[in-house]
Design an enzyme around this catalytic site. Structure first.
Site, PDB file in Angstrom:
ATOM      1  N   ARG A  35     -34.223  45.829  33.573  1.00  0.00           N
ATOM      2  CA  ARG A  35     -35.522  45.667  32.901  1.00  0.00           C
ATOM      3  C   ARG A  35     -36.643  46.264  33.766  1.00  0.00           C
ATOM      4  NH1 ARG A  35     -38.815  41.054  32.484  1.00  0.00           N
ATOM      5  NH2 ARG A  35     -37.373  40.082  33.958  1.00  0.00           N
ATOM      6  N   SER A 130     -15.663  35.134  37.527  1.00  0.00           N
ATOM      7  CA  SER A 130     -15.792  34.262  38.697  1.00  0.00           C
ATOM      8  C   SER A 130     -15.423  35.003  39.970  1.00  0.00           C
ATOM      9  CB  SER A 130     -14.875  33.045  38.564  1.00  0.00           C
ATOM     10  OG  SER A 130     -14.967  32.276  39.745  1.00  0.00           O
ATOM     11  N   LYS A 184     -14.491  29.576  31.418  1.00  0.00           N
ATOM     12  CA  LYS A 184     -15.285  29.739  32.645  1.00  0.00           C
ATOM     13  C   LYS A 184     -16.053  28.448  32.953  1.00  0.00           C
ATOM     14  CE  LYS A 184     -17.151  31.379  36.300  1.00  0.00           C
ATOM     15  NZ  LYS A 184     -18.513  31.337  36.521  1.00  0.00           N
ATOM     16  N   HIS A 187     -13.665  26.100  34.431  1.00  0.00           N
ATOM     17  CA  HIS A 187     -13.420  26.579  35.793  1.00  0.00           C
ATOM     18  C   HIS A 187     -14.512  26.036  36.716  1.00  0.00           C
ATOM     19  CE1 HIS A 187     -14.589  29.273  39.069  1.00  0.00           C
ATOM     20  NE2 HIS A 187     -13.305  29.568  39.221  1.00  0.00           N
ATOM     21  N   GLU A 191     -14.394  23.464  39.773  1.00  0.00           N
ATOM     22  CA  GLU A 191     -15.028  23.836  41.059  1.00  0.00           C
ATOM     23  C   GLU A 191     -15.898  22.671  41.568  1.00  0.00           C
ATOM     24  OE1 GLU A 191     -17.063  27.766  40.972  1.00  0.00           O
ATOM     25  OE2 GLU A 191     -18.833  26.716  41.686  1.00  0.00           O
ATOM     26  N   ARG A 289     -23.811  14.798  42.541  1.00  0.00           N
ATOM     27  CA  ARG A 289     -24.892  15.743  42.853  1.00  0.00           C
ATOM     28  C   ARG A 289     -26.229  15.137  42.444  1.00  0.00           C
ATOM     29  NH1 ARG A 289     -23.077  22.086  42.071  1.00  0.00           N
ATOM     30  NH2 ARG A 289     -20.964  21.826  42.873  1.00  0.00           N
TER      31      ARG A 289
HETATM   32  C1  6PG Z   1     -18.054  31.524  40.189  1.00  0.00           C
HETATM   33  C2  6PG Z   1     -19.045  30.432  40.443  1.00  0.00           C
HETATM   34  C3  6PG Z   1     -20.402  30.870  40.004  1.00  0.00           C
HETATM   35  C4  6PG Z   1     -21.514  30.071  40.650  1.00  0.00           C
HETATM   36  C5  6PG Z   1     -21.797  28.762  40.007  1.00  0.00           C
HETATM   37  C6  6PG Z   1     -22.240  27.690  40.937  1.00  0.00           C
HETATM   38  O1  6PG Z   1     -17.116  31.221  39.504  1.00  0.00           O
HETATM   39  O2  6PG Z   1     -18.226  32.633  40.703  1.00  0.00           O
HETATM   40  O3  6PG Z   1     -18.687  29.285  39.733  1.00  0.00           O
HETATM   41  O4  6PG Z   1     -20.392  30.864  38.616  1.00  0.00           O
HETATM   42  O5  6PG Z   1     -21.333  29.960  41.997  1.00  0.00           O
HETATM   43  O6  6PG Z   1     -22.874  29.068  39.144  1.00  0.00           O
HETATM   44  O7  6PG Z   1     -22.686  26.664  40.165  1.00  0.00           O
HETATM   45  P1  6PG Z   1     -23.757  25.615  40.633  1.00  0.00           P
HETATM   46  O8  6PG Z   1     -24.968  26.357  41.085  1.00  0.00           O
HETATM   47  O9  6PG Z   1     -24.016  24.808  39.384  1.00  0.00           O
HETATM   48  O10 6PG Z   1     -23.125  24.841  41.738  1.00  0.00           O
END
Ligand code: 6PG
Length: 478
Positions: A35, A130, A184, A187, A191, A289
């Site tokens: 942009r 990811s 995702k 995922h 995480e 969190r």
């Molecule tokens: C990935 C991570 C990526 C990112 C997240 C972190 O798979 O590469 O998951 O998507 O690091 O957005 O999420 P938070 O900021 O919510 O912890």
């Protein structure tokens, strides 16, 4: 006239830039756009020599620099910016062109955008990517969702840029519509759970076992050689080993204990609630969190609320091993829950997700990459309709072997006032899941008492209501 590019990337922040570079590194001509043109110029100044890039200032030129059907990867912030880009692109595109949203979009938005694009004769793909900055550049795990025919148009490029494990690229067409972004999202939820479990283990090793950060880092390094072998365990060792230049202390000791979040964990938990799937590990991770963010309230409460203080014990090897086992068992539960959620969502949305394939593409490139995903893959290869991962012999046995240690850790943490929401909720889920008869009979009795919500009997078909407060008579209601 310059040759047309095979694919375009709009949005040249780090993830977009790295994805463009990764694609170009495979010999694919890439059109780039941002942009703000200054960012495109900077990109070209830094990376033009790496591959065949065509930079455009206007969206129209960007679109014109692409071969048809056009394939445009949109790598902008999730939410309104994605809609903004689609709106700008739509009038410039031809029937059958493909817009690929590779950001962390919420899957209902992807479902909506798919329909909107289709109404305009365009094809839309919601693709989970990811692996962070490094993954985007060197090989991410890619979770493409949307029209399978559209996927075929980009398949070769995606397979060439994805991480590879055992000769298999970490990319597969996940399913139609919002399936890619859904996977995702889960995922990311996993995480969250993984990270929370690691944080709880760190807390116990620090505040119960009395170890300092470098010592805990060494333990994680050691753990990374066994069942827990994974990217997150590996980087935990590295983060804990880092010394702060300013103070000479371990860097973690000077980092504020408030966790940020961008929303994907919360989406996962909300969706599990909507589906009625128990997702305790991920949800507790989101709550933890939230609690961490209440820093000033905690500072006051620390001086006000009673509780035991952890009695730092002398370094105790059996405690360390118990914590490892508790971490592993809780991790198995978190994955079992996340996969059960994907299964339920697949049925609900008719996505046909193949869970073994999800485990396969998460083995490399992504943040939760781990050795034990091989086992999950095997489990679903053997039993594609598996209800719960805990029920395959490998995981049944793993948790059976760990459960005594898991219980000891939870008792100790509770006695000493160390919060372990993910460890303990995972154990409660496990104990609840393995119970043939739980206490929900009483819940039904109470609901029927105050609201005539009816109950079922264990010995007779049908629905019943008891006039609890009147004459105590039971009536059949169906
Ligand atoms: C990935 C991570 C990526 C990112 C997240 C972190 O798979 O590469 O998951 O998507 O690091 O957005 O999420 P938070 O900021 O919510 O912890």
């Amino acid at each position: 006239m310059a040759e047309k590019s095979r694919i375009g990337v709009t949005g040249l922040a780090v993830m977009g830039a790295n994805l463009a570079r990764n694609i170009a590194s495979r010999g694919v001509p890439v059109a780039v756009h941002n942009r703000t043109y200054a960012k495109t110029e900077q990109f070209m100044a830094d990376y033009a020599s790496e591959g065949d890039f065509t930079a455009s200032e206007s969206v129209a030129d960007f679109v014109n620099s692409l071969e048809t059907p056009r394939k445009i990867i949109v790598m902008v912030k999730a939410g309104k910016p994605v809609d903004g880009v689609i709106e700008e692109l739509t009038p410039l595109l031809d029937q059958g062109d493909i817009i690929i949203d590779a950001g962390n979009s919420h899957f209902p938005d992807t479902v909506r955008r798919t329909a909107e694009c289709e109404a305009n004769g365009l094809r839309f793909m919601g693709v989970g990517v990811s692996g962070g900055e490094e993954g985007a550049l060197l090989g991410p795990s890619i979770m493409p969702g949307g029209d399978p025919a559209a996927y075929e148009e980009v398949r070769e490029i995606f397979e060439s840029i994805a991480a590879v494990v055992g000769g298999t690229p970490c990319v597969v067409h996940v399913g139609p519509g919002g399936a890619g972004h859904y996977v995702k999202m889960v995922h990311n939820g996993i995480e969250y759970a993984d990270i929370q479990l690691i944080a709880e283990a760190y807390d116990l090793l620090t505040n119960v076992a009395g170890l300092d950060a470098p010592a805990v880092g060494k333990i994680f390094e050691e753990w990374n050689t066994g069942d827990l072998d994974s990217f997150l365990i590996e980087i935990t060792g590295k983060v804990l080993a880092q010394t702060d230049e300013k103070t000479g202390k371990p860097l973690v000791d000077v980092i504020v204990d408030q966790a940020g979040q961008k929303g994907t964990g919360t989406w996962t938990a909300i969706d599990a609630l909507n589906l009625g799937i128990p997702l305790t590990g991920i949800t507790e991770a989101v709550f933890a969190r939230g609690l961490s963010a209440l820093r000033s309230e905690r500072a006051v409460a620390a001086k006000t609320l009673a509780g035991p203080n952890p009695a730092k014990e002398a370094d105790d090897e059996s405690l360390v091993e118990d914590i490892r086992q508790a971490l592993y068992a809780s991790k198995v539960v978190a994955y079992a829950q996340g996969f059960a959620q994907m299964r339920a969502a697949s049925v609900e949305n008719d996505w046909g997700l193949k869970l073994g394939e999800m485990a396969t593409i998460w083995r490399g490139g992504c943040i939760i990459r781990a050795r034990f995903l091989n086992r999950i893959r095997e489990a679903y290869d053997e039993h594609p309709d598996l209800d719960n991962l805990l029920m395959v012999p490998y995981f049944t046995e793993a948790v059976a072997n760990a459960q005594d240690a898991w219980r000891r850790v939870i008792v100790k943490a509770t006695e000493q006032g160390v919060p372990i929401p993910a460890f303990s909720s995972s154990l409660s889920y496990y104990d609840g899941y393995r119970r043939e008869r739980g206490p929900a009979n009483l819940i039904q009795g109470l609901r029927d008492f105050f609201g005539a919500h009816t109950y079922k009997r264990i010995d007779t078909e049908g629905s019943f209501h008891t006039r609890w407060a009147q004459d105590g008579t039971e009536v059949r209601t169906d």
